[in-house]
Scaffold this active site. Structure first.
Site, PDB file in Angstrom:
ATOM      1  N   ASP A  81      -1.454   6.698   6.461  1.00 32.49           N
ATOM      2  CA  ASP A  81      -2.477   5.970   5.957  1.00 32.49           C
ATOM      3  C   ASP A  81      -2.693   4.661   6.857  1.00 32.49           C
ATOM      4  OD1 ASP A  81      -4.237   4.372   4.753  1.00 32.49           O
ATOM      5  OD2 ASP A  81      -2.774   3.642   3.171  1.00 32.49           O
ATOM      6  N   TRP A 120       0.730  -1.242  -0.011  1.00 35.92           N
ATOM      7  CA  TRP A 120       0.100   0.003  -0.114  1.00 35.92           C
ATOM      8  C   TRP A 120       0.897   1.170   0.028  1.00 35.92           C
ATOM      9  CZ3 TRP A 120      -4.553  -0.080  -1.962  1.00 35.92           C
ATOM     10  CH2 TRP A 120      -5.402  -1.112  -2.002  1.00 35.92           C
ATOM     11  N   LYS A 157     -12.952  -1.230   7.363  1.00 34.04           N
ATOM     12  CA  LYS A 157     -12.282  -2.224   7.880  1.00 34.04           C
ATOM     13  C   LYS A 157     -12.914  -2.067   9.381  1.00 34.04           C
ATOM     14  CE  LYS A 157      -8.846  -1.597   4.318  1.00 34.04           C
ATOM     15  NZ  LYS A 157      -8.617  -2.861   3.668  1.00 34.04           N
TER      16      LYS A 157
HETATM   17  C1  LIG Z   1      -3.578   0.510   4.018  1.00 35.79           C
HETATM   18  C2  LIG Z   1      -4.468   0.637   2.802  1.00 35.79           C
HETATM   19  N1  LIG Z   1      -4.324   1.716   2.255  1.00 35.79           N
HETATM   20  C3  LIG Z   1      -5.252   2.007   1.206  1.00 35.79           C
HETATM   21  C4  LIG Z   1      -6.258   0.948   0.794  1.00 35.79           C
HETATM   22  C5  LIG Z   1      -7.262   1.458  -0.192  1.00 35.79           C
HETATM   23  O1  LIG Z   1      -8.468   1.665   0.284  1.00 35.79           O
HETATM   24  P1  LIG Z   1      -9.539   2.093  -0.754  1.00 35.79           P
HETATM   25  O2  LIG Z   1      -9.801   0.786  -1.642  1.00 35.79           O
HETATM   26  O3  LIG Z   1     -10.692   2.415   0.004  1.00 35.79           O
HETATM   27  O4  LIG Z   1      -9.168   3.262  -1.735  1.00 35.79           O
HETATM   28  C6  LIG Z   1      -6.349  -0.025   1.576  1.00 35.79           C
HETATM   29  C7  LIG Z   1      -7.515  -1.077   1.009  1.00 35.79           C
HETATM   30  O5  LIG Z   1      -7.326  -2.296   1.523  1.00 35.79           O
HETATM   31  C8  LIG Z   1      -5.330  -0.445   2.408  1.00 35.79           C
HETATM   32  O6  LIG Z   1      -5.355  -1.462   3.161  1.00 35.79           O
END
Ligand SMILES: Cc1ncc(COP(=O)(O)O)c(C=O)c1O
Length: 372
Positions: free
Chosen positions: A184, A116, A208
């Site tokens: 994040d 991520w 989540k």
């Molecule tokens: C740490 C992290 N950042 C970002 C995201 C992306 O989230 P979204 O799909 O809601 O944009 C996720 C999704 O699993 C994640 O686990």
């Protein structure tokens, strides 16, 4: 509990209760699901469904206020921070962060800790020059510690991913930096207490630990709210949304309602210390079992292992389809690892009860007895 067998002798348990180990959208507490069902036709006796409630009316504004107050209380958010309820998920913020926080041409620091973080870097790079302060090793066993971060004191901010959902790595400490620390926290916000005052900005997708998809929560320090850059659409400007209490346009009302229920539920469970102890306990039960086993293996360094997404492999990957088949038959759903990592991933968000982890351990023991 009815129990029959697969032809190869593996038990099939008609367990009644199902446990959803998905990484997100993820399991909701049974009490929250029941409340949503109960309140859906008529929200708090208003004669209107929550799905129909105008966002400009006093009832919805009151609900947003309640959610914000619960969040502030749970995280002890200082008064110089604003809470924003934004559309879209964390991926939208990957691009919106540089557009909101940096002056044109200014750079930002990024820690590359895994899947991520790499996504956040790739998107932010489209909008600003970036400096990678440290990178996890290729096998993603560990997160580089703050002593190894090559920080740029002129950076507009320093970005970290507090929990690598796909790789099972979690930052355990947050250093005090001279530039705003931006995190994040999509997969671990509200799973443990946090020193909010060390951060310039925290953001998290809701699906989540905070309910359902469609909402991204931001906690942002006042001094980072800058007049929007030319070309930035108003609903994506942190400053303009803060001015309008996140109601510059229609907010994701149902997702905000679900987040409000989740925040109240977390408070009712006893708050973030209780969540942290429970998550630590659930994850340690799994890690201890994996480390003592000849069949399962977890390659993440113990100090950096996530208490939220426990990722592991079977020494013989050919056994994985059978493992997932038996897990599903035992009511243990969505244990497949992230596509980029493979293996097994057990996501243990706040809503996952200890009973779900105990049932997973029973399956793991039984599976190893037959295949180890
Ligand atoms: C740490 C992290 N950042 C970002 C995201 C992306 O989230 P979204 O799909 O809601 O944009 C996720 C999704 O699993 C994640 O686990």
């Amino acid at each position: 509990m009815a129990c029959t067998c697969f032809p190869d002798g593996a038990p099939v348990v008609d367990s009644g209760e199902r446990y959803n180990f998905a990484a997100g959208p993820a399991m909701l507490p049974a009490a929250v699901l029941a409340q949503i069902q109960d309140e859906l036709p008529d929200w708090r006796g208003s004669g209107q469904s929550m799905l129909e409630l105008p966002f400009t009316g006093a009832p919805f504004k009151g609900l947003m206020h309640e959610a914000e107050q619960d969040l502030r209380e749970l995280l002890a958010i200082p008064s110089n921070y604003r809470v924003l309820f934004m559309h879209g998920g964390a991926t939208c913020q990957f691009g919106l962060l540089p557009l909101n926080l940096l002056a044109p041409g200014q750079s930002a620091d990024y820690l590359n800790s895994g899947y991520w973080a790499a996504k956040a870097i790739a998107e932010a790079r489209r909008h600003a020059p970036l400096n990678i302060i440290a990178s996890a090793s290729e096998d993603l066993r560990a997160i580089p510690p703050p002593e190894q971060w090559r920080l740029d004191p002129r950076a507009g901010y320093c970005h970290v991913t507090s929990n690598e959902t796909a790789n099972g790595l979690q930052l355990q400490h947050f250093p005090e930096l001279s530039v705003p620390l931006v995190a994040d926290m999509s997969s671990d916000l509200l799973t443990r207490p946090l020193p909010v005052e060390r951060f310039g900005l925290i953001y998290a997708s809701a699906q989540k630990n905070l309910g359902i998809a469609g909402l991204c929560l931001l906690i942002v320090r006042d001094d980072l709210l800058k007049a929007p850059r030319a070309g930035l659409p108003s609903p994506f400007s942190y400053a303009l949304q803060a001015e309008q209490q996140s109601r510059l346009c229609t907010p994701p009302t149902f997702a905000t309602y679900c987040a409000a229920l989740m925040l109240r539920w977390i408070r009712q469970q006893g708050g973030l210390e209780v969540m942290a102890r429970a998550n630590e306990h659930k994850s340690q039960l799994l890690y201890q079992h994996i480390d003592a086993s000849d069949l399962y293996q977890c390659h993440q360094q113990p100090a950096d292992r996530s208490a939220i997404n426990v990722c592991f492999h079977l020494r013989d990957p050919r056994l994985l389809p059978d493992f997932f088949r038996e897990a599903a038959a035992a009511g243990l759903l969505n244990l497949q690892g992230h596509a980029a990592s493979g293996g097994v991933r057990a996501s243990l968000y706040n809503a996952m009860p200890l009973a779900g982890v105990e049932r997973l351990l029973t399956l793991m023991r039984d599976f190893e007895r037959r295949h180890g």
